[in-house]
Design an enzyme around this catalytic site. Structure first.
Site, PDB file in Angstrom:
ATOM      1  CG  ASP A  54      -1.821   1.193   1.329  1.00  0.00           C
ATOM      2  OD1 ASP A  54      -1.640   2.158   0.556  1.00  0.00           O
ATOM      3  OD2 ASP A  54      -2.718   1.191   2.191  1.00  0.00           O
ATOM      4  CE1 TYR A 146      -4.826  10.705 -11.859  1.00  0.00           C
ATOM      5  CE2 TYR A 146      -4.673  12.010 -13.871  1.00  0.00           C
ATOM      6  CZ  TYR A 146      -4.390  10.854 -13.163  1.00  0.00           C
ATOM      7  OH  TYR A 146      -3.679   9.843 -13.763  1.00  0.00           O
ATOM      8  CE  LYS A 150      -0.809  10.519 -12.140  1.00  0.00           C
ATOM      9  NZ  LYS A 150       0.093   9.366 -11.858  1.00  0.00           N
ATOM     10  CB  THR A 181      -6.410   2.240 -16.727  1.00  0.00           C
ATOM     11  OG1 THR A 181      -6.849   3.571 -16.449  1.00  0.00           O
ATOM     12  CG2 THR A 181      -5.162   2.281 -17.593  1.00  0.00           C
TER      13      THR A 181
END
Length: 238
Positions: A54, A146, A150, A181
Site C-alpha cells: 500500500d 488529479y 501529477k 484502465t
C-alpha cells in the site's frame, strides 16, 4: 539501460497499465518482476512475483524495500482518480487522498528504493505521469485535482534529476492521454491500449529518455503548455 536481466518493481502491477508494464518487462527478459498491489492475490500475470504494498503506508513501503532488496528498476505506476469535479467545493479529504497516492506514494517509494537501487550498482526510476501533469487544457477543469497531483510528481522528478544521476539512478517521466484502465471514468473517449503505453515506457527507459510522451495527445499537450494561458483560455482572460 537494458531491461534484460534487470529486477523490476511495478506499483499497481495487478491491472491496467501496471499489469501491461509487468508483462512488457517479462517479455523483455527481466530477471525478476515484482507486481506490487494492496492485495497480492489479485496479481495474475504468470512468472510475476506478487508483492503486498500500500503506497500510502510507510511501514508497508519499508517492508517492500527490505523484501525486494534486489530491485534495479522502480516504476511508480499506482494512482487514483477520485472524480473530484470542483476543487473549490469538493471534500478536501478526497483531495488529500489523491495526493497521498499519486504524489506522496511515489515519493515514499523513491525515498525507500533509491538506496536499494544505488546499492545494487545503479538503475532507473520511472514515474508514471499524465498529459494532465503538463497542462490542464480547456474543457478539462474537472480534472484539476488529479492534474495537480501529477504536476507535483513531475516537478519532484525534474528536481531529483539534479542529484540522483550522481548516485547511478536514472529518471524518466512517462506521459499519456486517456488510456484503457480502470481509473478512466469517461467511457466515451478513445483510449490508448495499455500494452502500447507499456511498450513505449520501456523503449524510453532503454533509450535513456528523460521524458516519454507516449501518445499524440501528450505530444500536443506538451506543445500547448508553452503557450500563454490567455491564448488557451481567452474568455476567462478577458
Amino acid at each position: 539501460m537494458k531491461i534484460q536481466d534487470a529486477v523490476v518493481l511495478v506499483t499497481g502491477g495487478n491491472r491496467g497499465v501496471g499489469r501491461a508494464l509487468v508483462e512488457e518487462a517479462l517479455a523483455r527478459g527481466a530477471r525478476k518482476v515484482y507486481a506490487a498491489a494492496r492485495d497480492p492475490k489479485t496479481v495474475s500475470t504468470p512468472h510475476a512475483v506478487p508483492l503486498k504494498l500500500d503506497v500510502t503506508d510507510p511501514e508497508a513501503v519499508a517492508a517492500a524495500a527490505e523484501h525486494a532488496s534486489d530491485v534495479t528498476v522502480l516504476i511508480n505506476n499506482a494512482g487514483v482518480d477520485l472524480a473530484i469535479d470542483d476543487i473549490l467545493t469538493h471534500d478536501l479529504d478526497d483531495v488529500r487522498r489523491e495526493f497521498e497516492v499519486n504524489f506522496f506514494g511515489p515519493l515514499r517509494l523513491m525515498r525507500a528504493f533509491v538506496p536499494v537501487i544505488a546499492g545494487n550498482g545503479g538503475g532507473h526510476i520511472q514515474n508514471v505521469n499524465s498529459a494532465l501533469g503538463l497542462l490542464v487544457a480547456p474543457g478539462f477543469g474537472s480534472y484539476t485535482a488529479y492534474a495537480s497531483t501529477k504536476a507535483a510528481l513531475l516537478m519532484a522528478t525534474n528536481g531529483l534529476r539534479d542529484t540522483l544521476p550522481a548516485r547511478g539512478v536514472e529518471l524518466s517521466s512517462l506521459h499519456m492521454g486517456f488510456t484503457d484502465t480502470d481509473i478512466l471514468r469517461d467511457p466515451a473517449v478513445q483510449k490508448n491500449p495499455a500494452s502500447e503505453i507499456a511498450r513505449k515506457a520501456f523503449d524510453g527507459i532503454e533509450a535513456g529518455a528523460a521524458e516519454i510522451l507516449a501518445d499524440p495527445v501528450s505530444v500536443q499537450v506538451k506543445a500547448a503548455a508553452a503557450l500563454d494561458p490567455a491564448q488557451l483560455f481567452p474568455q476567462r482572460a478577458a
